[in-house]
Write a protein that holds these residues in place. Structure first.
Motif: not given
Length: 274
Positions: A21-23, A36-37, A41-42, A66-67
């Motif tokens: 995932a890329v923001v 948090a994002f 997305t996990n 995620t961590e």
């Protein structure tokens, strides 16, 4: 609203690689918003693209699992570069230069394929016998299965094992509870000569298996090519047990080890982060 991409990395066919995932335009987001994002997305990693601080860089990336945050990771490097180019990014020179927690990383384009220059190891060298014994127990390996072991830490913290063959790699059924503090372990084994791929790779992260792992393949390439146990250029397979078809292209060019693969844009859209 911010532009969002989801990229499949180390594959030419969507759904067979490792998703990222890329923001885009992540200025103004706090560390907690990014974390948090990434948890939401996990996915194994989520990246956030920012203007560079270093004068030689084309863009800056922050990489979250995620961590927590990583200084460098391989498939996020290639996926972020693909997303940055797709959004209209124009590199200052022939190679892209990514700024991340590990410093500046060069990314080159060869046709549709992207490759990064492997960063130097944070920790390398032989593995302590006690640590090796624990990892072998966690992977349920016999002494005769293991040809060699090296620390292969270029950011995530990999410990890598060279096994006798690809069949042994694919047969591993790990005991997740037995890894202890050594919770990022990579294994590699050779395929018979003459096939499409020279090696089979697997990456175990605590209780999960990573589909295709650029950082691990980079460190393995530095180790095996550097010691003459792999050819100057080869293709590794990864993700087979997860029904993926990752293909990682590794080659030495001068003093650099380059790690490349195809990328596929799977999702394009926008995201609103609170």
């Amino acid at each position: 609203m911010r532009t969002f991409h989801q990229i499949d990395v180390f594959t030419g066919r969507f759904l067979l690689g490792n998703p990222l995932a890329v923001v885009h335009g992540a200025e103004g987001l706090t560390d907690e918003q990014m974390a948090a994002f990434a948890r939401w997305t996990n996915l194994s990693e989520t990246t956030f693209l920012l203007p560079p601080v270093h004068a030689d860089a084309d863009y800056r990336v922050r990489i979250f699992t995620t961590e927590g945050e990583l200084p460098f990771a391989g498939h996020p490097t290639l996926g972020s570069a693909r997303a940055w180019l797709e959004a209209g990014g124009v590199p200052k020179a022939a190679d892209l230069v990514q700024e991340c927690g590990a410093g500046l990383v060069r990314v080159r384009r060869t046709g549709d394929r992207l490759a990064f220059a492997a960063p130097p190891l944070i920790r390398g060298g032989d593995v302590d016998p006690a640590d090796l014994a624990q990892v072998k127990r966690a992977l349920r390996l016999k002494d005769e299965d293991v040809v060699g072991a090296q620390w292969a830490d270029n950011g995530p913290g990999w410990l890598a094992l060279l096994l006798k063959d690809a069949e042994t790699v694919l047969a591993i059924e790990p005991d997740a509870a037995a890894f202890g503090e050594h919770d990022k372990v990579g294994v590699v084994g050779p395929h018979p000569s003459g096939g499409e791929t020279a090696f089979e790779v697997r990456a175990f992260v605590r209780t999960a298996e990573d589909p295709v792992t650029g950082s691990l393949n980079a460190a393995i390439g530095q180790w095996l090519i550097g010691t003459g146990q792999a050819p100057e250029s080869y293709v590794a397979a990864q993700g087979t047990r997860l029904r993926r078809r990752g293909r990682v292209h590794v080659e030495r060019d001068g003093s650099d080890i380059w790690v490349g693969g195809d990328t596929v844009i799977g999702i394009t859209g926008s995201v609103r982060l609170p």
